[in-house]
Design an enzyme around this catalytic site. Structure first.
Site, PDB file in Angstrom:
ATOM      1  N   SER A 163       0.832  -1.203   0.000  1.00  0.00           N
ATOM      2  CA  SER A 163       0.000   0.000   0.000  1.00  0.00           C
ATOM      3  C   SER A 163       0.862   1.247   0.000  1.00  0.00           C
ATOM      4  O   SER A 163       1.957   1.265   0.588  1.00  0.00           O
ATOM      5  CB  SER A 163      -0.906   0.006   1.240  1.00  0.00           C
ATOM      6  OG  SER A 163      -1.566   1.256   1.383  1.00  0.00           O
ATOM      7  N   TYR A 173      -2.375   0.260  10.044  1.00  0.00           N
ATOM      8  CA  TYR A 173      -2.494  -0.374   8.732  1.00  0.00           C
ATOM      9  C   TYR A 173      -1.237  -0.136   7.896  1.00  0.00           C
ATOM     10  O   TYR A 173      -0.623  -1.066   7.369  1.00  0.00           O
ATOM     11  CB  TYR A 173      -3.723   0.152   7.997  1.00  0.00           C
ATOM     12  CG  TYR A 173      -3.769  -0.248   6.538  1.00  0.00           C
ATOM     13  CD1 TYR A 173      -4.048  -1.563   6.179  1.00  0.00           C
ATOM     14  CD2 TYR A 173      -3.505   0.669   5.527  1.00  0.00           C
ATOM     15  CE1 TYR A 173      -4.061  -1.952   4.847  1.00  0.00           C
ATOM     16  CE2 TYR A 173      -3.528   0.296   4.192  1.00  0.00           C
ATOM     17  CZ  TYR A 173      -3.803  -1.013   3.854  1.00  0.00           C
ATOM     18  OH  TYR A 173      -3.810  -1.388   2.542  1.00  0.00           O
ATOM     19  N   LYS A 216       1.752  -2.886   6.700  1.00  0.00           N
ATOM     20  CA  LYS A 216       2.176  -3.133   5.325  1.00  0.00           C
ATOM     21  C   LYS A 216       3.691  -2.979   5.181  1.00  0.00           C
ATOM     22  O   LYS A 216       4.344  -3.749   4.465  1.00  0.00           O
ATOM     23  CB  LYS A 216       1.452  -2.182   4.371  1.00  0.00           C
ATOM     24  CG  LYS A 216      -0.010  -2.515   4.157  1.00  0.00           C
ATOM     25  CD  LYS A 216      -0.184  -3.837   3.433  1.00  0.00           C
ATOM     26  CE  LYS A 216      -1.617  -4.091   3.031  1.00  0.00           C
ATOM     27  NZ  LYS A 216      -1.794  -5.347   2.279  1.00  0.00           N
TER      28      LYS A 216
END
Length: 321
Positions: A117, A141, A145
């Site tokens: 991402s 998040y 990643k």
């Protein structure tokens, strides 16, 4: 020889499965259906319902289906919610990936394409993001990643794992009316649902230093993203050296107002967006370059903004029938 697609029943994963089939490759899907849909998996594609946290299931799936590579898409993908649920995010995205990679290596699988991402960059110091832009994730998040990319890097050193990670911002559109975005947090579903409920979508901030005063972001079509995953898998299969990570970006982006105009045209629902003040922390522009991916993965923007909006709306309408 087959490729295991984790999260293959989800919005992005299901498009990757279709692209693999069209490329003459053999996909196998592993998905716990926490956000995916079993009906998104083609009837002739092996589908195993379960979690990447289940080491025994992962190992058995790899062995039974002759898996030779993994396209890892499964994960908890909601950056905003991850701030309230950090432990869940790390369990799904970090522990889950570690379990998956351990099982894969134990079964002799040495090729991984990771759906990463652009959240790894956080709020970048420049308008245009390259692969060398400093990594400064601002949510669990994004952090998860980045840790996933570190896991791949370290296993490349210790175990000879062949890998690459694909970073991207906003994924929209549909490659088939049967496959659509069901996320409760993504822009297009939110705008469509607002219009269908008789509400007016809102623009936050109209005084940014951009051509029309609204934020500019990178939006890419999900089918283009799927093709990039397939090209990465092909390259790893062929033993072609790849970079550790690639940005999949447009290079110029589109503004929020441009999106609203395209939505009104595609839906046939005329509206004038409500205008609200800026939200704290929203940069004026974040756009990624895709030059290296274009060189190595045949990356290109094959769909216009109108294509993205129209295909997303057609899939949304089909889902309502």
């Amino acid at each position: 020889m087959s490729w295991l697609v984790t999260g293959g029943a989800g919005y992005i994963g299901s498009h990757v499965v279709v692209a693999l089939k069209e490329a003459g490759m053999t996909p196998v899907v592993l998905d716990d259906l926490s956000s995916g849909h079993a009906e998104f998996v083609p009837a002739d594609v092996p589908f195993v319902e379960g979690s990447i946290l289940d080491a025994e299931l992962v190992s058995r799936t790899i062995a039974e289906h002759g898996v030779t590579g993994v396209i890892h898409i499964a994960g908890f993908k909601y950056a905003g919610v991850s701030v309230q649920r950090p432990l869940h995010t790390y369990e799904q995205n970090v522990t889950g990936m570690a379990v998956l990679l351990k099982a894969a290596l134990e079964q002799g699988v040495d090729k991984v394409v990771f759906s990463s991402s652009a959240a790894v960059y956080g709020t970048p110091p420049t308008d245009i993001v390259t692969e060398d832009t400093p990594k400064s994730p601002e949510s669990p998040y994004g952090e998860s990643k980045l840790i996933g990319e570190w896991l791949l890097r370290d296993l490349g050193v210790s175990d000879g794992l062949k890998h690459t990670s694909l970073r991207y911002f906003n994924v929209v559109g549909s490659g088939s009316p049967a496959l659509y975005d069901t996320s409760p947090h993504n822009l297009f579903p939110l705008v469509f649902d607002a219009l269908l409920a008789g509400k007016t979508p809102r623009i936050n901030g109209t005084d940014y230093p951009t051509p029309d005063g609204t934020c500019v972001r990178d939006y890419i079509h999900v089918a283009d993203l799927a093709l990039a995953h397939v090209e990465a898998a092909r390259a790893l299969d062929a033993g072609t050296p790849l970079l550790p990570a690639y940005n999949l970006g447009s290079g110029d982006g589109v503004s929020v107002r441009q999106i609203m105009t395209a939505v009104a045209a595609a839906t046939g629902i005329p509206f004038t967006p409500e205008e609200a003040p800026r939200r704290p922390g929203d940069p004026a522009q974040i756009v990624a370059t895709g030059e290296l991916a274009a060189r190595d993965l045949d990356w290109k923007m094959r769909h216009s903004l109108d294509d993205m909006v129209r295909s997303a709306w057609e899939a949304r309408e089909a889902a309502a029938l």
